[in-house]
Design a protein around this motif. Structure first.
Motif, short mmCIF file in Angstrom:
data_model
loop_
_atom_site.label_atom_id
_atom_site.label_comp_id
_atom_site.label_asym_id
_atom_site.label_seq_id
_atom_site.Cartn_x
_atom_site.Cartn_y
_atom_site.Cartn_z
N GLU A 144 10.87 -13.31 -0.12
CA GLU A 144 11.60 -12.84 -1.30
C GLU A 144 10.64 -12.16 -2.28
O GLU A 144 10.94 -11.11 -2.83
CB GLU A 144 12.35 -14.00 -1.98
N GLY A 145 9.48 -12.76 -2.48
CA GLY A 145 8.48 -12.17 -3.36
C GLY A 145 7.95 -10.85 -2.81
O GLY A 145 7.71 -9.91 -3.57
N LEU A 146 7.77 -10.77 -1.49
CA LEU A 146 7.30 -9.53 -0.87
C LEU A 146 8.33 -8.42 -1.05
O LEU A 146 7.98 -7.27 -1.35
CB LEU A 146 7.01 -9.74 0.61
N ALA A 147 9.60 -8.75 -0.85
CA ALA A 147 10.66 -7.75 -1.02
C ALA A 147 10.72 -7.27 -2.47
O ALA A 147 10.85 -6.07 -2.74
CB ALA A 147 12.00 -8.32 -0.58
N ARG A 148 10.59 -8.19 -3.40
CA ARG A 148 10.59 -7.84 -4.83
C ARG A 148 9.38 -6.94 -5.14
O ARG A 148 9.53 -5.90 -5.81
CB ARG A 148 10.56 -9.12 -5.67
N TRP A 149 8.19 -7.32 -4.66
CA TRP A 149 6.98 -6.51 -4.86
C TRP A 149 7.19 -5.09 -4.33
O TRP A 149 6.86 -4.11 -5.00
CB TRP A 149 5.79 -7.17 -4.16
N ALA A 150 7.74 -4.98 -3.10
CA ALA A 150 7.91 -3.67 -2.47
C ALA A 150 8.86 -2.79 -3.25
O ALA A 150 8.60 -1.60 -3.46
CB ALA A 150 8.41 -3.85 -1.03
N ARG A 151 9.96 -3.35 -3.71
CA ARG A 151 10.94 -2.56 -4.46
C ARG A 151 10.38 -2.14 -5.82
O ARG A 151 10.61 -1.02 -6.27
CB ARG A 151 12.24 -3.32 -4.60
N GLY A 161 4.79 9.08 -9.68
CA GLY A 161 4.26 10.09 -8.76
C GLY A 161 2.80 9.83 -8.46
O GLY A 161 2.22 8.85 -8.89
N GLY A 162 2.19 10.70 -7.70
CA GLY A 162 0.78 10.53 -7.38
C GLY A 162 0.52 9.37 -6.46
O GLY A 162 1.44 8.75 -5.93
N SER A 163 -0.73 9.06 -6.28
CA SER A 163 -1.09 7.98 -5.37
C SER A 163 -1.40 6.70 -6.13
O SER A 163 -1.65 6.72 -7.33
CB SER A 163 -2.29 8.40 -4.50
N VAL A 164 -1.37 5.59 -5.42
CA VAL A 164 -1.69 4.29 -5.99
C VAL A 164 -2.99 3.78 -5.36
O VAL A 164 -3.40 4.24 -4.30
CB VAL A 164 -0.55 3.27 -5.74
N ASP A 165 -3.63 2.83 -6.00
CA ASP A 165 -4.82 2.18 -5.47
C ASP A 165 -4.34 1.08 -4.53
O ASP A 165 -3.80 0.07 -4.98
CB ASP A 165 -5.64 1.61 -6.63
N ALA A 166 -4.54 1.29 -3.23
CA ALA A 166 -4.01 0.36 -2.23
C ALA A 166 -4.55 -1.05 -2.41
O ALA A 166 -3.82 -2.03 -2.25
CB ALA A 166 -4.31 0.87 -0.82
N GLY A 167 -5.82 -1.20 -2.73
CA GLY A 167 -6.39 -2.53 -2.91
C GLY A 167 -5.83 -3.23 -4.13
O GLY A 167 -5.51 -4.42 -4.10
N ALA A 168 -5.68 -2.49 -5.23
CA ALA A 168 -5.15 -3.07 -6.47
C ALA A 168 -3.67 -3.42 -6.33
O ALA A 168 -3.19 -4.33 -7.00
CB ALA A 168 -5.36 -2.11 -7.64
N GLU A 169 -2.96 -2.69 -5.49
CA GLU A 169 -1.52 -2.91 -5.32
C GLU A 169 -1.19 -3.85 -4.17
O GLU A 169 -0.02 -4.07 -3.88
CB GLU A 169 -0.80 -1.57 -5.09
N ALA A 170 -2.21 -4.38 -3.48
CA ALA A 170 -1.97 -5.24 -2.32
C ALA A 170 -1.10 -6.43 -2.67
O ALA A 170 -1.33 -7.09 -3.69
CB ALA A 170 -3.30 -5.72 -1.73
N PRO A 171 -0.10 -6.70 -1.85
CA PRO A 171 0.75 -7.86 -2.12
C PRO A 171 0.04 -9.15 -1.71
O PRO A 171 -0.92 -9.13 -0.93
CB PRO A 171 1.94 -7.62 -1.18
N ARG A 172 0.50 -10.25 -2.25
CA ARG A 172 0.05 -11.58 -1.82
C ARG A 172 1.06 -12.01 -0.76
O ARG A 172 2.22 -12.21 -1.07
CB ARG A 172 0.03 -12.57 -2.97
N LEU A 173 0.63 -12.10 0.48
CA LEU A 173 1.54 -12.48 1.55
C LEU A 173 1.97 -13.93 1.43
O LEU A 173 3.10 -14.27 1.71
CB LEU A 173 0.88 -12.23 2.91
N ARG A 174 1.07 -14.77 1.00
CA ARG A 174 1.39 -16.18 0.78
C ARG A 174 1.40 -16.42 -0.71
O ARG A 174 0.60 -15.87 -1.44
CB ARG A 174 0.35 -17.08 1.44
N GLY A 175 2.29 -17.27 -1.16
CA GLY A 175 2.37 -17.54 -2.58
C GLY A 175 3.15 -16.46 -3.29
O GLY A 175 4.06 -15.87 -2.74
N THR A 176 2.77 -16.17 -4.50
CA THR A 176 3.49 -15.21 -5.31
C THR A 176 3.04 -13.80 -4.96
O THR A 176 1.86 -13.53 -4.93
CB THR A 176 3.23 -15.48 -6.80
#
Length: 177
Positions: A144-151, A161-176
């Motif tokens: 549920e948290g992953l789906a919320r993060w993605a949306r 627009g533009g690009s995002v910093d992939a490392g800074a935007e990385a989701p937490r797969l476990r936990g929040t």
């Protein structure tokens, strides 16, 4: 997954198609941290081996480390292995996670439309899997948290627009997420 417009594994110097040890077509071109092909001879990042069978928690841990390092394309490869080798009843989950990683890859590359679309598609897939399976935290992941993060990320990518910093935007797969 070759990018449109690349040589799709053909060595421009010889015209021969690159092959792996088993004879399958596979580009030998080095890739950058976001999986983009670089010219032959350029220094790229180490590629993820394909076809590796991992335990689910090992998959999650390895993918998280790659996401944290700003390598969502490589995390997608790890999820794709789980999708292809895992039990049939979990394939939608792993496919959705691979789509989330590819969505982050596209967003980091500056592909606003593709990034947002894949982030939403992945969110829908993991939610669909959770609803159908009745499992809310598969392998310790907060779907549920992953789906919320993605949306949320998809919305920001579209609005900013533009690009995002992939490392800074990385989701937490476990936990929040």
């Amino acid at each position: 997954m070759e990018d449109a417009g690349t040589d799709a594994g053909t060595d421009a110097g010889t015209g021969a198609r690159d092959r792996d040890a088993e004879g399958r077509a596979r580009s030998a071109r080095p890739r950058d941290g976001l999986g983009r092909p670089l010219p032959y001879g350029a220094r790229g990042v180490e590629r993820q081996p394909e076809g590796v069978v991992r335990a689910p928690r090992e998959t999650v841990g390895e993918a998280q480390a790659l996401l944290d390092a700003g390598k969502p394309f490589h995390a997608h490869e790890v999820f794709e292995d789980a999708w292809k080798s895992g039990p049939e009843e979990e394939r939608t989950l792993w496919r959705g996670l691979a789509q989330l990683a590819v969505g982050l890859t596209h967003a980091a590359r500056g592909n606003v439309t593709g990034g947002a679309r894949l982030l939403r598609r992945g969110a829908g897939a993991v939610e669909e899997w959770a609803a159908g399976s009745g499992v809310r935290r598969p392998h310790g992941m907060d779907v549920e948290g992953l789906a919320r993060w993605a949306r949320e990320l998809a919305g920001r990518v579209e609005s900013e627009g533009g690009s995002v910093d992939a490392g800074a935007e990385a989701p937490r797969l476990r936990g929040t997420a």
